[in-house]
Motif scaffolding. Structure first.
Motif, PDB file in Angstrom:
ATOM      1  N   ALA A  73      -2.159  10.099  -4.591  1.00 26.09           N
ATOM      2  CA  ALA A  73      -2.938   8.875  -4.753  1.00 26.09           C
ATOM      3  C   ALA A  73      -2.523   7.843  -3.728  1.00 26.09           C
ATOM      4  CB  ALA A  73      -2.743   8.317  -6.147  1.00 26.09           C
ATOM      5  N   LEU A  74      -3.475   7.080  -3.299  1.00 30.33           N
ATOM      6  CA  LEU A  74      -3.224   5.928  -2.451  1.00 30.33           C
ATOM      7  C   LEU A  74      -3.209   4.739  -3.395  1.00 30.33           C
ATOM      8  CD1 LEU A  74      -3.183   5.064   0.620  1.00 30.33           C
ATOM      9  CD2 LEU A  74      -5.589   4.568   0.315  1.00 30.33           C
ATOM     10  N   VAL A  75      -2.078   4.112  -3.547  1.00 29.88           N
ATOM     11  CA  VAL A  75      -1.969   3.023  -4.514  1.00 29.88           C
ATOM     12  C   VAL A  75      -1.847   1.717  -3.761  1.00 29.88           C
ATOM     13  CG1 VAL A  75      -0.644   2.073  -6.414  1.00 29.88           C
ATOM     14  CG2 VAL A  75      -0.803   4.534  -6.132  1.00 29.88           C
ATOM     15  N   ILE A  76      -2.736   0.795  -4.065  1.00 28.60           N
ATOM     16  CA  ILE A  76      -2.675  -0.512  -3.416  1.00 28.60           C
ATOM     17  C   ILE A  76      -2.272  -1.531  -4.470  1.00 28.60           C
ATOM     18  CG2 ILE A  76      -3.991  -2.237  -2.150  1.00 28.60           C
ATOM     19  CD1 ILE A  76      -5.707   0.050  -1.095  1.00 28.60           C
ATOM     20  N   ASP A  96       4.375  10.525  -5.824  1.00 32.94           N
ATOM     21  CA  ASP A  96       3.391  11.597  -5.680  1.00 32.94           C
ATOM     22  C   ASP A  96       3.586  12.232  -4.320  1.00 32.94           C
ATOM     23  OD1 ASP A  96       2.172  10.581  -8.052  1.00 32.94           O
ATOM     24  OD2 ASP A  96       1.407   8.985  -6.771  1.00 32.94           O
ATOM     25  N   ILE A 147       0.855  -1.177   0.000  1.00 34.69           N
ATOM     26  CA  ILE A 147       0.000   0.000   0.000  1.00 34.69           C
ATOM     27  C   ILE A 147       0.893   1.229   0.000  1.00 34.69           C
ATOM     28  CG2 ILE A 147      -1.808   1.220   1.234  1.00 34.69           C
ATOM     29  CD1 ILE A 147      -2.722  -1.477   2.304  1.00 34.69           C
ATOM     30  N   SER A 148       0.847   1.955  -1.078  1.00 41.05           N
ATOM     31  CA  SER A 148       1.683   3.145  -1.195  1.00 41.05           C
ATOM     32  C   SER A 148       0.863   4.358  -0.832  1.00 41.05           C
ATOM     33  CB  SER A 148       2.176   3.301  -2.623  1.00 41.05           C
ATOM     34  OG  SER A 148       2.829   2.136  -3.030  1.00 41.05           O
ATOM     35  N   VAL A 149       1.334   5.069   0.141  1.00 35.60           N
ATOM     36  CA  VAL A 149       0.561   6.179   0.686  1.00 35.60           C
ATOM     37  C   VAL A 149       1.229   7.483   0.274  1.00 35.60           C
ATOM     38  CG1 VAL A 149      -0.272   7.184   2.828  1.00 35.60           C
ATOM     39  CG2 VAL A 149      -0.016   4.727   2.635  1.00 35.60           C
ATOM     40  N   PRO A 150       0.479   8.436  -0.240  1.00 41.66           N
ATOM     41  CA  PRO A 150       1.109   9.717  -0.556  1.00 41.66           C
ATOM     42  C   PRO A 150       1.685  10.320   0.716  1.00 41.66           C
ATOM     43  CG  PRO A 150      -1.288   9.856  -0.765  1.00 41.66           C
ATOM     44  CD  PRO A 150      -0.957   8.421  -0.525  1.00 41.66           C
ATOM     45  N   GLN A 151       2.779  11.036   0.585  1.00 38.95           N
ATOM     46  CA  GLN A 151       3.457  11.491   1.797  1.00 38.95           C
ATOM     47  C   GLN A 151       2.678  12.552   2.560  1.00 38.95           C
ATOM     48  OE1 GLN A 151       7.596  12.284   1.008  1.00 38.95           O
ATOM     49  NE2 GLN A 151       8.061  10.139   1.300  1.00 38.95           N
ATOM     50  N   LEU A 204      -0.119  11.879   3.698  1.00 41.26           N
ATOM     51  CA  LEU A 204      -0.813  11.099   4.728  1.00 41.26           C
ATOM     52  C   LEU A 204       0.223  10.444   5.634  1.00 41.26           C
ATOM     53  CD1 LEU A 204      -3.473   9.230   2.575  1.00 41.26           C
ATOM     54  CD2 LEU A 204      -3.854  11.158   4.097  1.00 41.26           C
ATOM     55  N   GLN A 248       3.914   1.750   2.567  1.00 37.11           N
ATOM     56  CA  GLN A 248       5.087   2.583   2.294  1.00 37.11           C
ATOM     57  C   GLN A 248       4.664   3.975   1.878  1.00 37.11           C
ATOM     58  OE1 GLN A 248       6.803   0.215  -0.820  1.00 37.11           O
ATOM     59  NE2 GLN A 248       5.688   1.286  -2.419  1.00 37.11           N
ATOM     60  N   PHE A 296       2.603  -4.544   3.274  1.00 43.22           N
ATOM     61  CA  PHE A 296       3.568  -3.458   3.352  1.00 43.22           C
ATOM     62  C   PHE A 296       2.866  -2.137   3.199  1.00 43.22           C
ATOM     63  CE2 PHE A 296       6.986  -6.235   3.245  1.00 43.22           C
ATOM     64  CZ  PHE A 296       8.100  -5.493   3.543  1.00 43.22           C
ATOM     65  N   LYS A 318       4.740   6.837  -0.529  1.00 43.28           N
ATOM     66  CA  LYS A 318       4.967   6.832  -1.965  1.00 43.28           C
ATOM     67  C   LYS A 318       5.849   8.016  -2.318  1.00 43.28           C
ATOM     68  CE  LYS A 318       2.439   6.224  -6.175  1.00 43.28           C
ATOM     69  NZ  LYS A 318       3.535   5.407  -6.720  1.00 43.28           N
TER      70      LYS A 318
END
Lengths: 306, 306
Positions: B4-7, B54, A7-11, A13, B49, B47, B51
């Motif tokens: 963006a929240l990328v899953i 963005d 799960i990549s979270v924009p920084q 958040l 992380q 995980f 991102k």
């Protein structure tokens, strides 16, 4: 390689401590609470994508199936480089001694190829080879191999300075010596920084994740510098030893050139293994626990950490 | 670009249509239901992380703000290398000509540093420098710069062969020549492959994405080989020209060594810029549509379940 949900979270958040996931019949439920930072943009997109890194088991096995062959290739090439260097100095230049003569000089190439090429390369590879060992153990092995490389390199450097001083030859005038000394000094700094950032228990995770990409980049850059220094050393040795006959394709010249080609092949193969995405170390349960609780761990697009 | 929240979901998990997220005081709650496929591995890693693509506007500006300085650094170093090579051959070795003499040889180092180092490096950098140009235009610029590098390198290689043949000096016996020829042949192959895969309109996207990491890896590996070949060339030239006085730290020897150090610095800086994650080219809307297979996309901040 166990698959991972990333799960990549924009920084904007911040990641909260609250993550829950569980299996329910044939569904998987993931609940994540993310803390909105003060400046968070409440409008954001949500993307779900199939991860191409961790592909279906078949593809993963295919990808990883080739890893042992690549690693085996590095070992064959690396050992060949050490053996050829040893034989070259042993049979063309009278073997080894520690008495200030040419035989003491001969210790230099052998130690440098063994330390700054073979052991250095293997130290980099441990994260790919011991994929399922605990990260702590692999880190220690990485540090120990680099420490061995350091000790052996010091012996090699002392050998050449001792030989030069004994024979009244000036030190540090050639491009080979400048490149070599630069590489060795950077290597020492990198080793100490690695120890401080990754093995010293008090280092903050945020500092580790800041330094990690630099450590990885300079590790590979220095391996390239080390290999270039070896090529310079081979060329220099051939010009000192056989300048009159080098252009007649005598065996010693060809041996030196072949050694150079093998060193290049070794470097390319190590670089390829280390930078190939699907050879990266998979996430492990105990590392997950860390990555979930700490706010930042990974950089880049894949869950990886050398 | 809104964050963006990328899953990223491993391909063993099928993505269900059930996603919910909402804001609760200063927290964000995301609930995802994923359908486990028939062959799904129930053990998988989770995980989270930050991102890096963005980022918040401030951080993006900070990260990218340093890019022009790094790029400027490469241009200063690269031009310094070209100028020093030109001055070295010009003032220490009698300048340039095309008559089979030493003056024709002097064309060789200048062309190789200009083509296989400076233009090659700049061709790699275009993807970082022209971040907001259309990808097609940047690709064409990349190919054109590499084509210029190729032509100039051919002139440089012809110069040295012509000089050798005129002076009855054997070709291709030294380690420098072996490394150089290997690098040049690989460079030609890579240029043709790049043309076929990335500019030929009929190439499948899947083939492009298979070849891209190889193209990038070998591009950097060959730049390193090219730089190592230059170092070998400098060392060889110094041993031919000033072997008797090189060890007395004469100006020509120091000039050659400094050129070597600058070439290393140029290579490291190019490598750093190209591999640093936050300098990567941002995804553009039309490119995303092609490259990302996202199954669900929601916009806006309100709780929704598509």
């Amino acid at each position: 390689m166990s698959p991972a949900l990333v799960i990549s979270v924009p920084q904007t958040l911040e990641i909260d401590q609250y993550i829950l996931y569980g299996k329910c019949s044939n569904s998987l439920l993931v609940v994540i609470r993310l803390k909105l930072g003060q400046d968070s943009d409440p409008r954001f997109g949500l993307f779900i994508q199939s991860k191409t890194m961790d592909e279906s088991p078949q593809q993963t096995v295919q990808g990883l199936g080739s890893l042992p062959f690549y690693v085996g290739g590095t070992q064959v090439l690396g050992l060949a480089c050490v053996v050829i260097t040893g034989v070259w100095m042993g049979s063309y230049h009278g073997g080894y001694a520690w008495d200030g003569t040419q035989q003491e000089f001969n210790v230099h190439p052998l130690c440098m190829v063994l330390g700054m090429v073979f052991l250095y390369g293997d130290a980099i590879l441990v994260y790919r080879v011991f994929r399922n060992e605990s990260k702590r153990n692999v880190k220690i092995l990485h540090a120990v191999l680099h420490f061995l490389a350091l000790i052996i390199s010091i012996v090699g450097i002392v050998a050449v300075f001792d030989y030069h001083n004994h024979e009244k030859i000036p030190n540090m005038y050639s491009l080979h010596s400048w490149c070599g000394m630069l590489t060795f000094l950077l290597f020492c700094i990198q080793w100490l920084m690695g120890l401080g950032f990754f093995l010293f228990p008090g280092t903050l995770t945020s500092m580790r994740s800041w330094y990690l990409p630099l450590h990885v980049f300079f590790g590979l850059a220095m391996l390239a510098m080390s290999l270039a220094t070896c090529l310079l050393g081979i060329s220099e040795k051939l010009f000192f030893a056989i300048q009159a006959t080098y252009s007649q394709f005598v065996p010693e010249g060809i041996l030196g050139n072949v050694l150079g080609m093998l060193l290049i092949a070794f470097g390319i193969l190590i670089g390829y293994i280390v930078t190939r995405e699907d050879f990266r170390r998979p996430p492990h349960p105990e590392e997950e626990a860390l990555s979930v609780h700490f706010k930042t761990l990974t950089e880049g697009g894949s869950p990886s950490s050398p």
